[in-house]
Enzyme design. Structure first.
Site, mmCIF file in Angstrom:
data_model
loop_
_atom_site.group_PDB
_atom_site.id
_atom_site.type_symbol
_atom_site.label_atom_id
_atom_site.label_comp_id
_atom_site.label_asym_id
_atom_site.label_seq_id
_atom_site.Cartn_x
_atom_site.Cartn_y
_atom_site.Cartn_z
ATOM 1 N N VAL A 1 28.145 67.187 6.008
ATOM 2 C CA VAL A 1 28.044 65.726 6.076
ATOM 3 C C VAL A 1 28.258 65.084 4.706
ATOM 4 C CG1 VAL A 1 26.450 63.813 6.536
ATOM 5 C CG2 VAL A 1 26.583 65.748 8.131
ATOM 6 N N TYR B 1 20.326 65.118 -11.566
ATOM 7 C CA TYR B 1 19.658 63.848 -11.268
ATOM 8 C C TYR B 1 19.865 62.795 -12.351
ATOM 9 C CZ TYR B 1 17.708 65.319 -6.896
ATOM 10 O OH TYR B 1 17.587 65.703 -5.585
ATOM 11 N N ARG C 1 17.077 66.708 16.913
ATOM 12 C CA ARG C 1 16.982 66.260 15.510
ATOM 13 C C ARG C 1 15.536 66.335 15.038
ATOM 14 N NH1 ARG C 1 20.647 62.893 18.308
ATOM 15 N NH2 ARG C 1 22.714 62.792 17.372
ATOM 16 N N VAL D 1 20.684 59.867 5.427
ATOM 17 C CA VAL D 1 21.523 60.313 6.546
ATOM 18 C C VAL D 1 20.909 61.552 7.206
ATOM 19 C CG1 VAL D 1 23.853 61.091 7.185
ATOM 20 C CG2 VAL D 1 23.576 59.394 5.387
ATOM 21 N N ASP E 1 26.049 56.223 16.648
ATOM 22 C CA ASP E 1 25.860 56.200 18.108
ATOM 23 C C ASP E 1 26.540 54.958 18.706
ATOM 24 O OD1 ASP E 1 23.004 58.073 18.113
ATOM 25 O OD2 ASP E 1 23.547 56.896 16.365
ATOM 26 N N ARG F 1 30.127 55.542 18.861
ATOM 27 C CA ARG F 1 30.433 56.426 20.003
ATOM 28 C C ARG F 1 30.448 55.616 21.293
ATOM 29 N NH1 ARG F 1 26.541 61.190 17.643
ATOM 30 N NH2 ARG F 1 28.205 62.432 16.688
ATOM 31 N N HIS G 1 17.663 57.334 16.329
ATOM 32 C CA HIS G 1 18.937 58.063 16.331
ATOM 33 C C HIS G 1 18.591 59.430 16.923
ATOM 34 C CE1 HIS G 1 22.590 60.060 15.181
ATOM 35 N NE2 HIS G 1 21.968 60.849 14.329
#
Ligand code: NAD
Length: 314
Positions: free
Chosen positions: A15, A66, A89, A119, A149, A152, A176
């Site tokens: 991702v 960082y 999830r 995310v 979503d 989609r 989600h």
């Protein structure tokens, strides 16, 4: 001093690396810093994308640490475990909460002025955690929510109606995840109510038809993971769209995850609801009209989230 021309991505697996690619080719950023627990992976992803930058607009992608995030105005968190076939999830929470906690601790030492975009899943619970642990203004810590979503849903409706998905206006809201819901009551095609559009074009809009479309949205990630092991192109494009709304201060309405206070009888948790998104993150959460059934489904989704955040002990 943080700049919205600089972006950081923490976690560059499927991702995060896809987000790095969509953002590097978006023309939105001059610099993107990649951080991963596996520093060789971050270096490899940076080099791979940089080698194609001559075909895009100038953007320097580099692996960093960082301290390199200090000047980033947008920081995306995509680190942590992903779903295995058949896994929800929510099942990722125990693994990913530890990872998120260590990330937020390190991040707050170097940058407290960026917009954080979570995310990693479960995104609503982790966004809530990131808000609480960072202490940043709530609007500046958002999650990708139901933006993917919703895309989609638009795609599947557009396929069913044989119309441009950009003309389909409808939201998936709530978690989600498995308790999300489709807001059919205000769905429309370029301002024409969905039921009217179906009547005009001779298509069925029965409960069963809409239910089948919704179920395909809800199970989309499971089906993709069954097939190829992970989902990343869709979310990479969704993150690019959210980043665009922030960097260009567009005040775009997107169903990101944000802190919900007093909307629909829901209070003190994070969920995906349409919000106005600009350079300060989620600026206003919108109370869009819901039918009684939709309101009930949203409140059930919120109850599920409340139980999960109660287990965090924050
Ligand atoms: P992945 O396993 O391919 O990548 C995860 C990466 O995180 C790895 O490179 C790993 O080294 C890195 N990582 C682990 N701990 C870290 C730490 N402490 N600091 C920095 N990096 C660390 O997984 P993926 O497929 O890229 O998925 C990442 C997350 O995104 C998952 O939680 C997944 O469920 C989620 N996801 C969300 C959406 C959405 O719509 N919000 C869509 C798809 C995937």
């Amino acid at each position: 001093m943080a700049s919205l021309q600089k972006c950081g991505i923490i976690g560059v697996g499927f991702v995060g690396a896809t987000c790095a690619f969509t953002l590097a080719t978006s023309g939105l950023f001059s610099e993107i810093v990649l951080i991963d627990a596996n520093s060789k992976k971050a270096e490899g992803e940076a080099a791979d994308i940089n080698h194609g930058i001559a075909f895009a607009k100038p953007c320097f992608v580099r692996a960093g640490s960082y301290s390199d995030l200090a000047e980033c105005g947008l920081i995306i968190i995509a680190a942590g475990a992903n779903q295995k076939p058949g896994e929800s999830r929510i099942a990722l929470l125990d693994r990913n909460r530890q990872i998120l906690s260590s990330i937020i601790g390190q991040l707050m030492e170097v940058n407290q002025s960026a917009v954080l975009l979570v995310v990693s899943n479960p995104v609503d619970v982790l966004t809530y955690m990131a808000q609480r642990l960072s202490g940043l203004p709530a609007g500046r810590v958002i999650g990708s929510g139901t933006v993917l979503d919703t895309a989609r849903l638009k795609y599947l409706v557009s396929q069913y109606l044989a119309v441009d998905s950009r003309n389909v206006h409808a939201f998936i809201i709530g978690e989600h995840g498995d308790s999300e819901l489709a807001v059919w009551s205000s769905a429309n095609v370029s301002g024409v109510d969905l039921a009217d559009y179906c009547r005009i074009t001779g298509r069925d809009d029965s409960f069963d038809t809409l239910r089948r479309i919704y179920e395909n949205v809800r199970s989309a990630a499971y089906a993709i993971i069954e097939g190829k092991g992970a989902t990343y192109y869709g979310i990479g494009m969704a993150v690019r769209r959210i980043a665009e709304a922030i960097v260009r201060d567009e005040h775009s309405v997107l169903p990101v995850t944000s802190l919900i206070h007093g909307h629909y009888g829901v209070d003190g948790l994070c969920l995906g609801l349409p919000a106005v998104v600009g350079k300060n993150g989620a600026e206003t959460v919108l109370d869009i009209p819901l039918s009684d059934t939709e309101l009930h489904a949203l409140q059930s989704s919120a109850t599920k989230m409340k139980q999960l955040i109660g287990q965090l002990g924050l």
